[in-house]
Write a protein that holds these residues in place. Structure first.
Motif, PDB file in Angstrom:
ATOM      1  N   ASP A   1       0.830  -1.206   0.000  1.00 56.41           N
ATOM      2  CA  ASP A   1       0.000   0.000   0.000  1.00 56.41           C
ATOM      3  C   ASP A   1       0.866   1.258   0.000  1.00 56.41           C
ATOM      4  O   ASP A   1       1.963   1.274   0.561  1.00 56.41           O
TER       5      ASP A   1
ATOM      6  N   ASN B   1      -3.045  -4.261  -1.665  1.00 55.86           N
ATOM      7  CA  ASN B   1      -4.037  -4.995  -0.861  1.00 55.86           C
ATOM      8  C   ASN B   1      -5.445  -4.574  -1.230  1.00 55.86           C
ATOM      9  O   ASN B   1      -6.393  -5.326  -1.051  1.00 55.86           O
ATOM     10  N   HIS B   2      -5.557  -3.318  -1.717  1.00 60.66           N
ATOM     11  CA  HIS B   2      -6.885  -2.740  -1.942  1.00 60.66           C
ATOM     12  C   HIS B   2      -6.689  -1.532  -2.844  1.00 60.66           C
ATOM     13  O   HIS B   2      -5.760  -0.743  -2.651  1.00 60.66           O
TER      14      HIS B   2
ATOM     15  N   GLU C   1      -8.564   1.160  -3.458  1.00 61.11           N
ATOM     16  CA  GLU C   1      -9.096   2.504  -3.222  1.00 61.11           C
ATOM     17  C   GLU C   1      -7.924   3.494  -3.226  1.00 61.11           C
ATOM     18  O   GLU C   1      -6.872   3.234  -2.634  1.00 61.11           O
TER      19      GLU C   1
ATOM     20  N   CYS D   1      -1.713  -8.301  -6.826  1.00 65.02           N
ATOM     21  CA  CYS D   1      -3.075  -8.003  -6.347  1.00 65.02           C
ATOM     22  C   CYS D   1      -4.026  -9.136  -6.718  1.00 65.02           C
ATOM     23  O   CYS D   1      -3.638 -10.066  -7.421  1.00 65.02           O
TER      24      CYS D   1
ATOM     25  N   ALA E   1      -8.899  -6.697  -8.141  1.00 66.83           N
ATOM     26  CA  ALA E   1      -8.111  -5.457  -8.117  1.00 66.83           C
ATOM     27  C   ALA E   1      -7.452  -5.216  -9.467  1.00 66.83           C
ATOM     28  O   ALA E   1      -7.320  -4.069  -9.905  1.00 66.83           O
TER      29      ALA E   1
ATOM     30  N   TRP F   1     -14.225  -3.181  -0.431  1.00 64.26           N
ATOM     31  CA  TRP F   1     -14.332  -3.347  -1.877  1.00 64.26           C
ATOM     32  C   TRP F   1     -14.131  -4.833  -2.189  1.00 64.26           C
ATOM     33  O   TRP F   1     -13.573  -5.554  -1.350  1.00 64.26           O
TER      34      TRP F   1
ATOM     35  N   ASP G   1     -12.064  -6.239  -4.024  1.00 65.94           N
ATOM     36  CA  ASP G   1     -10.688  -6.559  -4.424  1.00 65.94           C
ATOM     37  C   ASP G   1      -9.749  -6.904  -3.271  1.00 65.94           C
ATOM     38  O   ASP G   1      -8.623  -7.306  -3.484  1.00 65.94           O
ATOM     39  N   THR G   2     -10.207  -6.737  -2.048  1.00 68.77           N
ATOM     40  CA  THR G   2      -9.293  -6.624  -0.908  1.00 68.77           C
ATOM     41  C   THR G   2      -8.615  -7.940  -0.541  1.00 68.77           C
ATOM     42  O   THR G   2      -9.200  -9.014  -0.650  1.00 68.77           O
TER      43      THR G   2
ATOM     44  N   CYS H   1      -4.548  -3.667   5.660  1.00 70.21           N
ATOM     45  CA  CYS H   1      -5.148  -2.575   4.894  1.00 70.21           C
ATOM     46  C   CYS H   1      -6.308  -1.947   5.674  1.00 70.21           C
ATOM     47  O   CYS H   1      -6.146  -1.572   6.818  1.00 70.21           O
TER      48      CYS H   1
END
Ligand code: FEO
Length: 407
Positions: free
Chosen positions: A48, A80-81, A83, A104, A108, A148, A150-151, A165
């Motif tokens: 991140d 990790n995510h 956003e 990812c 993601a 989300w 994707d996490t 995250c």
């Protein structure tokens, strides 16, 4: 930006962010931290990043250099995510180096491409690993829909560090103390409260997925939890796991021994009854949070509602419906899927009711399953018999919510 050593070869870079509307809508008066982690073996990975504001990447890179990490030496960007509070710097990093790999989940990956036009991606699944050398081995553990799709978690095996995250995160700017064992009791309380606020604003809608993510964390042998926002838990990672477990229960109807009053009134008739109710709550020693509607700070309102075992909606009828600021507040609470609260409504009407009908429509539409004590409506100003009825119902509420109290 601060630089902290988490373990040999693992550093955190953290910055406080103030004066933003988080996600473009949450007014977070106490700010938030963005935490980024760098893991060094023979190769270097960053878990991140930080939001890509003007001037931030340069500051970020300068701080990396001060801990002996040349930004050009970063081989892996662990997302990790997606956003952008975590991934926003990727667009800038593409100018620094062009042969890196983004790690990812499949979900993601689609967003990495659409947000940043980036294709240097390795998609990982549950249990996949990445050996960085010098004993640093990362494993990846998707935790979809927190918040989300994707996490994922990243876990470093040799130090038993979980990079979680958004999971286990909190709002609130950090001062000099960034580890759980350094926090004073006031700071620990502050971050618990900011954690509730964060959970209510960002996570509550996804409580079933958060519960699964908590269970997944429990399958890993964790010594340290290093979230993307808020303090790092190295002394007692179990504390934040148990806090988050409690927050999921708050979202499903439990709460502290507190009542939140959502208080709306057009010309003071309903407000007269609110003043009366406050007197009862004080007499009974019940802590309460009174939020006047329309309430400007949605972030604060969600937090107060989430953590309270009892909710009072004081709102009149307006044009044959529920007082619009109360309807809007309730709808937002419903959209966040804060369910199962023990609640009571009272309010004034002029020539016709209608508030109750809309209240039921909102709670049903949002499948809130709130447990309502029978409402009390009164014509114009509340008379003694109305206040007597309200007192009886408040005592019922206090009794009924006892079964839901989880401190
Ligand atoms: Fe901290 Fe969902 O971003």
């Amino acid at each position: 930006m601060k630089k902290l050593r988490i373990a040999d070869g693992i550093h955190m870079l953290t910055m406080n962010v103030d004066d933003i509307l988080f996600e473009g809508m949450w007014d977070i008066g106490n700010g938030v931290t963005l935490n980024s982690y760098i893991i060094q073996g023979d190769r270097t990975a960053i878990v991140d990043g930080v939001i890509g504001w003007d001037g931030i990447p340069e500051n970020f890179y300068t701080n990396m250099k001060e801990i002996g990490v040349d930004p050009q030496s970063i081989d892996y960007l662990i997302v990790n995510h997606m956003e952008p509070d975590h991934s926003g710097w990727i667009a800038d990093f593409m100018k620094v180096r062009n042969d890196f790999t983004i790690i990812c989940t499949e979900k993601a990956a689609g967003m990495v491409r659409s947000f940043y036009g980036e294709d240097r991606i390795r998609i990982v699944k549950e249990g996949d690993t990445l050996d960085l050398g010098k004993g640093k081995v990362l494993s990846f553990h998707p935790v979809p829909n927190v918040h989300w799709p994707d996490t994922m978690y990243t876990y470093e095996k040799s130090t038993k560090t979980l990079f979680s995250c958004d999971m286990f995160g909190a709002f609130g700017r950090m001062g000099d103390h960034c580890f759980d064992d350094e926090l004073t009791s006031e700071e620990a309380e502050f971050f618990e409260s900011e954690g509730i606020r964060y959970y209510s604003n960002v996570m509550a809608t996804f409580t079933p997925s958060v519960k699964k993510a908590i269970e997944k964390a429990k399958t890993l042998d964790i010594k340290t939890i290093a979230p993307g926002h808020g303090p790092v838990y190295r002394k007692n990672p179990g504390k934040i796991i148990s806090d988050y477990t409690r927050f999921t229960r708050y979202a499903e109807g439990a709460g502290k021994n507190e009542i939140t009053i959502l208080s709306g009134s057009m010309y003071g008739m309903t407000e007269k009854a609110v003043g009366f109710v406050e007197g009862i709550l004080r007499r009974e020693g019940i802590k309460y949070n009174k939020l006047k509607l329309p309430h400007q700070n949605l972030s604060e309102m969600m937090a107060d509602v989430l953590k309270s075992a009892g909710i009072i909606i004081a709102a009149p009828t307006y044009e044959y419906k529920l007082f619009p600021p109360a309807a809007a507040a309730l709808d937002e609470i419903g959209r966040k899927k804060i369910t199962g609260k023990t609640a009571f409504r009272f309010g004034s009407y002029g020539w016709s009711g209608g508030a109750e009908k809309e209240l039921n429509e909102i709670t049903e539409r949002n499948r809130m399953k709130w447990d309502f004590i029978e409402s009390v409506e009164f014509e114009g100003a509340p008379r003694k018999e109305d206040l007597d009825k309200i007192e009886k119902k408040i005592m019922e509420l206090i009794e009924k919510m006892k079964a839901k109290i989880v401190e």
